[in-house]
Design a protein around this motif. Structure first.
Motif, PDB file in Angstrom:
ATOM      1  N   PRO A  42       0.833  -1.213   0.000  1.00 43.58           N
ATOM      2  CA  PRO A  42       0.000   0.000   0.000  1.00 43.58           C
ATOM      3  C   PRO A  42       0.865   1.259   0.000  1.00 43.58           C
ATOM      4  O   PRO A  42       1.970   1.261   0.570  1.00 43.58           O
ATOM      5  N   PRO A  43       0.407   2.316  -0.645  1.00 40.43           N
ATOM      6  CA  PRO A  43       1.206   3.535  -0.754  1.00 40.43           C
ATOM      7  C   PRO A  43       1.540   4.184   0.589  1.00 40.43           C
ATOM      8  O   PRO A  43       2.556   4.876   0.699  1.00 40.43           O
ATOM      9  N   ALA A  44       0.722   3.952   1.600  1.00 35.49           N
ATOM     10  CA  ALA A  44       1.020   4.524   2.914  1.00 35.49           C
ATOM     11  C   ALA A  44       2.335   3.970   3.469  1.00 35.49           C
ATOM     12  O   ALA A  44       3.079   4.668   4.163  1.00 35.49           O
ATOM     13  N   ASP A  45       2.627   2.720   3.146  1.00 33.62           N
ATOM     14  CA  ASP A  45       3.863   2.080   3.611  1.00 33.62           C
ATOM     15  C   ASP A  45       4.983   2.150   2.583  1.00 33.62           C
ATOM     16  O   ASP A  45       6.162   2.096   2.938  1.00 33.62           O
ATOM     17  N   HIS A  46       4.595   2.252   1.311  1.00 35.28           N
ATOM     18  CA  HIS A  46       5.572   2.243   0.220  1.00 35.28           C
ATOM     19  C   HIS A  46       5.225   3.365  -0.757  1.00 35.28           C
ATOM     20  O   HIS A  46       4.683   3.111  -1.838  1.00 35.28           O
ATOM     21  N   PRO A  47       5.522   4.597  -0.384  1.00 31.60           N
ATOM     22  CA  PRO A  47       5.087   5.743  -1.206  1.00 31.60           C
ATOM     23  C   PRO A  47       5.722   5.804  -2.588  1.00 31.60           C
ATOM     24  O   PRO A  47       5.080   6.247  -3.543  1.00 31.60           O
ATOM     25  N   VAL A  48       6.975   5.368  -2.712  1.00 30.15           N
ATOM     26  CA  VAL A  48       7.661   5.419  -4.001  1.00 30.15           C
ATOM     27  C   VAL A  48       8.196   4.039  -4.350  1.00 30.15           C
ATOM     28  O   VAL A  48       8.997   3.465  -3.609  1.00 30.15           O
ATOM     29  N   MET A  49       7.736   3.509  -5.475  1.00 25.25           N
ATOM     30  CA  MET A  49       8.279   2.264  -6.000  1.00 25.25           C
ATOM     31  C   MET A  49       9.284   2.617  -7.090  1.00 25.25           C
ATOM     32  O   MET A  49       8.910   3.073  -8.176  1.00 25.25           O
ATOM     33  N   ALA A  50      10.568   2.425  -6.802  1.00 21.74           N
ATOM     34  CA  ALA A  50      11.630   2.729  -7.757  1.00 21.74           C
ATOM     35  C   ALA A  50      12.199   1.407  -8.271  1.00 21.74           C
ATOM     36  O   ALA A  50      12.971   0.745  -7.582  1.00 21.74           O
ATOM     37  N   PHE A  51      11.792   1.011  -9.476  1.00 24.92           N
ATOM     38  CA  PHE A  51      12.148  -0.291 -10.019  1.00 24.92           C
ATOM     39  C   PHE A  51      13.468  -0.250 -10.783  1.00 24.92           C
ATOM     40  O   PHE A  51      13.759   0.715 -11.490  1.00 24.92           O
ATOM     41  N   LYS A  52      14.209  -1.338 -10.661  1.00 26.60           N
ATOM     42  CA  LYS A  52      15.466  -1.451 -11.391  1.00 26.60           C
ATOM     43  C   LYS A  52      15.219  -1.405 -12.899  1.00 26.60           C
ATOM     44  O   LYS A  52      15.967  -0.787 -13.654  1.00 26.60           O
ATOM     45  N   GLY A  53      14.194  -2.078 -13.344  1.00 25.74           N
ATOM     46  CA  GLY A  53      13.784  -2.058 -14.747  1.00 25.74           C
ATOM     47  C   GLY A  53      12.309  -1.734 -14.839  1.00 25.74           C
ATOM     48  O   GLY A  53      11.632  -1.578 -13.821  1.00 25.74           O
TER      49      GLY A  53
END
Length: 363
Positions: free
Chosen positions: A170-181
């Motif tokens: 959930p965005p509250a716990d993981h605000p930014v998903m920065a993917f390697k690819g």
């Protein structure tokens, strides 16, 4: 010692810069639904474009804002240098990576809390190598990003698993998903092809391509062709025989294809090229042929084969290959390579604008 008037001018300039920065900062409001960013680090532009559209669809499916990453050449190229941001916003919320890093990241994604996301098998002892090698390291360095920790995941980007992303992260716990690819499949999934309509050339690219078309063809019809005939393509096509899918082949073979691919589809013979070009010229009454290629434009061969039609053959070899793409997209008919993602970009563009196209050895 500088005179008073120069100090006043400098002070006035700095005040304007600060005022402009404050004004711009007020444009950007943090999205509580979260963000997605990724490195478009697979191959050249054609491959990156497939992944870009898939990444855009992924962000929308999670209702997260997409941080528009730079395109990757030998350097980072800001998204809006090649395409219009406002067109993308007609589909989903986006923000340029530079704007995100300048106006939002310092407060909401600060140094010390930057997490890199990597897919790794559950039984592996490997670690997430977000910045190892080129282009990964230079890409993130260009944005001024170092990662403080890593998130390892095993779920895929398939449609059937999209619901799990929101439930597990959930965005509250993981605000930014920065993917390697890119969080996307290659080649582009069939139901994402229509997203090409949201990739509209920047004024600079469009202007340069249109200027060439006006100066070269003078309003007369032309056939655009894409030839892949460099040494790397010879090697790539050596392995195509007998399979049903290879690189971008679903664009002409179909996504449920069971028909075996042939080397002729991947690396068409000179006879095939000359025959299909002549047919397209006769059908469109074209006076010109525009050739985009990585190696041999076949100018002499084409002119000799079409001497009765008095057709002129043109090859630009532009400073930026995207100019070729834009010119091909404007042609009266386009013939491309079934297996090439460079061709695929043109084909999708022409499809959404209802323009005719065909493939070598497929017509």
């Amino acid at each position: 010692m500088a005179p008073l008037w120069s100090k006043l001018l400098l002070l006035s300039f700095l005040q304007c810069v600060i005022s402009d920065d404050v004004s711009r900062e007020s444009e950007f409001i943090w999205d509580v639904n979260g963000y997605v960013i990724f490195c478009p680090c697979m191959g050249r532009f054609g491959n990156q474009a497939d992944h870009y559209l898939g990444g855009l669809a992924f962000a929308k499916s999670l209702n997260r804002t997409l941080i528009l990453p730079p395109w990757r050449t030998y350097k980072n190229v800001p998204f809006d240098e090649w395409f219009k941001v406002e067109q993308i916003r007609k589909y989903h919320r986006v923000i340029l990576a530079d704007d995100f890093m300048k106006y939002l990241a310092p407060k909401y994604w600060p140094v010390g809390k930057r997490i890199g996301w990597c897919w790794l098998p559950s039984n592996t002892k490997e670690t997430c190598k977000m910045k190892e090698g080129n282009p990964f390291g230079p890409f993130w360095d260009g944005l001024g990003v170092d990662f403080d920790e890593y998130m390892i995941y095993q779920i895929s980007f398939h449609d059937t698993e999209l619901w799990r992303w929101g439930k597990l992260y959930p965005p509250a716990d993981h605000p930014v998903m920065a993917f390697k690819g890119a969080p996307a499949r290659f080649p582009i999934q069939e139901h994402h092809v229509h997203l090409q309509q949201y990739l509209e050339w920047s004024d600079a690219i469009e202007g340069e391509a249109q200027q060439y078309v006006d100066d070269t063809f003078h309003g007369e019809p032309y056939v655009g062709i894409h030839l892949r005939n460099g040494g790397d393509w010879v090697n790539a096509c050596a392995h195509v025989e007998g399979g049903t899918k290879y690189m971008a082949s679903p664009q002409c073979m179909g996504y449920q294809n069971t028909e075996p691919l042939t080397k002729e589809i991947c690396y068409p013979s000179e006879e095939t090229i000359l025959r299909q070009v002549k047919n397209a010229v006769l059908k469109t009454n074209a006076k010109h042929i525009f050739v985009a290629t990585d190696k041999n434009p076949m100018i002499k061969e084409l002119e000799q084969h079409l001497k009765e039609q008095k057709v002129k053959v043109h090859h630009l070899d532009p400073w930026l290959p995207l100019i070729d793409l834009a010119i091909l997209g404007k042609s009266d008919h386009f013939i491309g390579n079934c297996v090439s993602s460079f061709t695929a970009f043109v084909k999708r563009h022409r499809d959404v604008h209802d323009l005719p196209s065909s493939f070598w050895s497929r017509s």
